[in-house]
Design an enzyme around this catalytic site. Structure first.
Site, PDB file in Angstrom:
ATOM      1  CB  CYS A   1       8.976 -20.955 -56.857  1.00  0.00           C
ATOM      2  SG  CYS A   1       8.345 -19.937 -55.512  1.00  0.00           S
TER       3      CYS A   1
ATOM      4  CE  LYS B   1      13.109  -8.802 -68.413  1.00  0.00           C
ATOM      5  NZ  LYS B   1      12.010  -9.630 -68.955  1.00  0.00           N
TER       6      LYS B   1
ATOM      7  CD  GLU C   1      10.474 -24.854 -60.969  1.00  0.00           C
ATOM      8  OE1 GLU C   1      11.274 -24.338 -61.771  1.00  0.00           O
ATOM      9  OE2 GLU C   1      10.054 -24.272 -59.963  1.00  0.00           O
TER      10      GLU C   1
ATOM     11  CD  GLU D   1      14.194 -15.769 -53.102  1.00  0.00           C
ATOM     12  OE1 GLU D   1      13.837 -16.961 -53.041  1.00  0.00           O
ATOM     13  OE2 GLU D   1      14.476 -15.094 -52.102  1.00  0.00           O
TER      14      GLU D   1
ATOM     15  N   GLY E   1      19.164 -17.850 -63.715  1.00  0.00           N
ATOM     16  CA  GLY E   1      19.935 -17.455 -62.535  1.00  0.00           C
ATOM     17  C   GLY E   1      21.428 -17.666 -62.759  1.00  0.00           C
TER      18      GLY E   1
HETATM   19  P1  NAD Z   1      12.685 -17.336 -66.361  1.00  0.00           P
HETATM   20  O1  NAD Z   1      13.965 -17.606 -65.675  1.00  0.00           O
HETATM   21  O2  NAD Z   1      12.480 -17.852 -67.725  1.00  0.00           O
HETATM   22  O3  NAD Z   1      12.425 -15.765 -66.445  1.00  0.00           O
HETATM   23  C1  NAD Z   1      12.500 -14.954 -65.307  1.00  0.00           C
HETATM   24  C2  NAD Z   1      12.888 -13.545 -65.730  1.00  0.00           C
HETATM   25  O4  NAD Z   1      14.201 -13.599 -66.283  1.00  0.00           O
HETATM   26  C3  NAD Z   1      11.988 -12.947 -66.800  1.00  0.00           C
HETATM   27  O5  NAD Z   1      11.802 -11.581 -66.542  1.00  0.00           O
HETATM   28  C4  NAD Z   1      12.796 -13.132 -68.069  1.00  0.00           C
HETATM   29  O6  NAD Z   1      12.510 -12.187 -69.074  1.00  0.00           O
HETATM   30  C5  NAD Z   1      14.208 -12.943 -67.546  1.00  0.00           C
HETATM   31  N1  NAD Z   1      15.247 -13.524 -68.402  1.00  0.00           N
HETATM   32  C6  NAD Z   1      15.130 -14.552 -69.274  1.00  0.00           C
HETATM   33  N2  NAD Z   1      16.312 -14.747 -69.910  1.00  0.00           N
HETATM   34  C7  NAD Z   1      17.177 -13.834 -69.418  1.00  0.00           C
HETATM   35  C8  NAD Z   1      18.540 -13.541 -69.659  1.00  0.00           C
HETATM   36  N3  NAD Z   1      19.250 -14.210 -70.573  1.00  0.00           N
HETATM   37  N4  NAD Z   1      19.115 -12.530 -68.949  1.00  0.00           N
HETATM   38  C9  NAD Z   1      18.412 -11.842 -68.018  1.00  0.00           C
HETATM   39  N5  NAD Z   1      17.105 -12.063 -67.771  1.00  0.00           N
HETATM   40  C10 NAD Z   1      16.492 -13.055 -68.456  1.00  0.00           C
HETATM   41  O7  NAD Z   1      11.547 -17.846 -65.359  1.00  0.00           O
HETATM   42  P2  NAD Z   1       9.989 -17.810 -65.573  1.00  0.00           P
HETATM   43  O8  NAD Z   1       9.640 -18.865 -66.563  1.00  0.00           O
HETATM   44  O9  NAD Z   1       9.523 -16.422 -65.811  1.00  0.00           O
HETATM   45  O10 NAD Z   1       9.465 -18.209 -64.110  1.00  0.00           O
HETATM   46  C11 NAD Z   1       9.426 -19.494 -63.663  1.00  0.00           C
HETATM   47  C12 NAD Z   1      10.602 -19.787 -62.746  1.00  0.00           C
HETATM   48  O11 NAD Z   1      10.635 -18.853 -61.667  1.00  0.00           O
HETATM   49  C13 NAD Z   1      10.462 -21.141 -62.097  1.00  0.00           C
HETATM   50  O12 NAD Z   1      11.699 -21.790 -62.126  1.00  0.00           O
HETATM   51  C14 NAD Z   1      10.058 -20.800 -60.669  1.00  0.00           C
HETATM   52  O13 NAD Z   1      10.356 -21.790 -59.727  1.00  0.00           O
HETATM   53  C15 NAD Z   1      10.811 -19.547 -60.438  1.00  0.00           C
HETATM   54  N6  NAD Z   1      10.240 -18.801 -59.307  1.00  0.00           N
HETATM   55  C16 NAD Z   1      10.933 -18.771 -58.118  1.00  0.00           C
HETATM   56  C17 NAD Z   1      10.400 -18.113 -57.017  1.00  0.00           C
HETATM   57  C18 NAD Z   1      11.124 -18.048 -55.703  1.00  0.00           C
HETATM   58  O14 NAD Z   1      10.766 -17.218 -54.865  1.00  0.00           O
HETATM   59  N7  NAD Z   1      12.114 -18.877 -55.466  1.00  0.00           N
HETATM   60  C19 NAD Z   1       9.160 -17.471 -57.132  1.00  0.00           C
HETATM   61  C20 NAD Z   1       8.489 -17.522 -58.351  1.00  0.00           C
HETATM   62  C21 NAD Z   1       9.048 -18.193 -59.439  1.00  0.00           C
END
Ligand code: NAD
Length: 500
Positions: free
Chosen positions: A303, A192, A402, A268, A250
């Site tokens: 991240c 997804k 963040e 992650e 998460g």
């Molecule tokens: P996000 O949490 O908003 O979205 C991530 C994914 O989750 C997307 O595919 C989104 O559609 C999905 N999602 C959103 N709401 C959901 C729900 N209710 N149920 C299930 N899935 C849902 O994050 P983002 O804005 O896409 O990315 C930025 C974040 O990702 C930052 O916090 C960044 O630090 C983190 N990140 C972490 C790593 C790592 O390896 N630790 C790497 C890259 C990004």
């Protein structure tokens, strides 16, 4: 595509691209069950690139049913590991062969500089899948040291149906970190992508099929998080979720697991990486270069971005001057321009969030010493200047939350102990960097830092052989390296009484 192509050439190529925009379920492209779509908007200029299938619970259910059937049939899990290896090697080859197109998709969809998409994102994606493919026939199971009358085998088996939910900042690389270990272990994977960056994932599905991944084994369901993502999280027949994204989502996935079938979740999540520069650093120029690119690379949408620069007081002025000089020289603008080093912020919402944090930093008393404003390019789009704050206190919001944008907070400390204490005063624990020429200090700091990666005299070091992931609210479980296989496999003990 060569490095000599101009902005106009790249714009022409981009205009000629055909976008795949449907879900990939059961081996073919399909619309969402109800026909719903969402706009795929390019941050480069704010225009709608295409309309993407907005999958919901019904589509997720179809994908899970196809995945379960494919998994149970043994068409993939029942293959000899070297057969899975051959298919995945072909997949990596096809990704490389389609490098120009994939790089353009990535840049148009999420705004990163085309030079980075070509030189980093596409090769790293292929390399990751190739590395896991190669591991297929090199990992052995175990036999336990039991009494000779017993044969006890400890076998690693695929988990079954696994979902990967990924963010938009490195759309293909984040997906590859899940695709490689999940598929090489024999699982059926449903990907997804983030709604801000679905295009490359949708195209990858087709390349996977071309490589020979059987129907139902690698599927892609684009859609909104609260619809497609939530449906995967709550599904009773998904065995595991590998998630990369925000801590907020998460935590929701942990709840969904508890509300449904206790599916295994690995997370992650975010970070607030301390970039610690001690006064005895041997090369302040190198530290400054790393500090600047540690936050401005990928528009700060990383991240593990080094968003907190912690500097020992006596070298602060000298270091800041160098970091500011580098930041001032960064070319920000249209990411299709091969000269651009910092492209567009992924969407308007994220840009507004970054600008809000900049305002908050000023309100809370931090000193804005560089940037801070939205940049208008003639084409529109979402651009923010490289931004630096001085006089930041670690309790301020900009030091704790963040931002996920090009905003650096500078803090000072008097001795290494104080630096270590400030570095650890965060809910996150993804990464940390230390610059010192004293080996004792380096070891003490490395041991004391509560983070999944610690870099000494460099920033963002590592390759596919080293695990990556977080302590504390940066999550749990590790991507990359052989340790990632733990997230996609079950351990089975087979205990045999011999000669009874
Ligand atoms: P996000 O949490 O908003 O979205 C991530 C994914 O989750 C997307 O595919 C989104 O559609 C999905 N999602 C959103 N709401 C959901 C729900 N209710 N149920 C299930 N899935 C849902 O994050 P983002 O804005 O896409 O990315 C930025 C974040 O990702 C930052 O916090 C960044 O630090 C983190 N990140 C972490 C790593 C790592 O390896 N630790 C790497 C890259 C990004």
């Amino acid at each position: 595509m060569s490095a000599v192509l101009s902005l106009d050439d790249l714009k022409a190529r981009a205009a000629g691209l055909q976008f795949r925009n449907q879900a990939f379920i059961g081996g073919r492209y399909v619309d969402a069950a109800g026909g719903e779509t969402f706009d795929c908007i390019s941050p480069v200029d704010g225009r709608v690139l295409t309309k993407v299938a907005a999958c919901g619970a019904e589509d997720v259910d179809r994908a899970v049913t196809a995945a379960r059937a494919a998994f149970e049939s043994g068409v993939w899990s029942g293959l000899a590991p070297k057969a899975r290896k051959a298919v995945l090697l072909k997949f990596a080859e096809l990704i490389e062969a389609n490098r120009d197109e994939l790089a353009l998709l990535e840049t148009l969809d999420m705004g990163k500089p085309i030079g980075d998409s070509r030189a980093i994102d596409v090769p790293a994606t292929a390399n990751c899948i190739r590395w896991y493919a190669e591991s297929a026939d090199k990992i052995y199971d175990e036999v336990a040291p039991t009494d000779p009358k017993i044969l006890a085998m400890i076998r690693r088996e695929p988990m079954g149906v696994v979902a990967a939910i990924v963010p938009w900042n490195f759309p293909m690389i984040m997906a590859a970190w899940k695709i490689g270990p999940a598929l090489v272990s024999g699982n059926a994977l449903i990907l997804k992508p983030a709604e801000q960056s679905s295009l490359s994932a949708i195209r990858l599905a087709e390349l996977g099929a071309e490589a020979g991944i059987p129907e139902g084994i690698f599927q892609v369901v684009p859609g909104l998080g609260e619809q497609a993502g939530k449906a995967l999280g709550l599904h009773m027949d998904v065995d595991g979720i590998a998630f990369t994204g925000s801590g907020e989502v998460g935590k929701l996935l942990l709840q969904y697991s508890g509300q449904s079938n206790m599916k295994r979740v690995s997370l992650e999540c975010g970070g607030k990486t301390p970039h610690i520069v001690l006064a005895d650093t041997s090369d302040l120029d190198q530290a400054a270069e790393a500090a600047a690119w540690g936050i401005f690379f990928n528009q700060g949408e990383v991240c593990n971005a080094g968003s907190r620069l912690l500097v020992q007081e006596s070298v602060k002025d000298a270091l800041m001057e160098k970091v500011m000089d580098i930041a001032k020289g960064i070319k920000v603008g249209n990411p299709l321009d091969p000269q651009t080093r910092m492209g567009a912020i992924v969407d308007r919402e994220q840009m507004d969030k970054v600008l809000r944090y900049i305002g908050l930093g000023q309100q809370e008393g931090a000193q804005l010493v560089l940037g801070g404003k939205q940049l208008q390019t003639e084409e529109g789009g979402y651009y923010v200047e490289p931004t630096i704050f001085d006089q930041v206190d670690n309790k301020m919001t900009i030091a704790q939350e963040e931002i996920f944008g090009p905003v650096l907070s500078t803090l000072t400390f008097s001795d290494p102990e104080e630096g270590l204490r400030i570095a650890n005063e965060t809910v996150y624990g993804l990464a940390a960097a230390v610059w010192t020429k004293n080996i004792d200090t380096a070891h003490k700091m490395a041991r004391g830092l509560r983070a999944g990666s610690v870099w000494i005299n460099c920033f963002d070091g590592g390759d596919i052989t080293t695990p990556f992931g977080g302590y504390k609210q940066s999550g749990f479980g590790r991507d990359k390296s052989l340790h990632a296989l733990d997230k996609y496999t079950e351990l089975k003990t087979v205990w045999i009484e011999l000669g009874s």
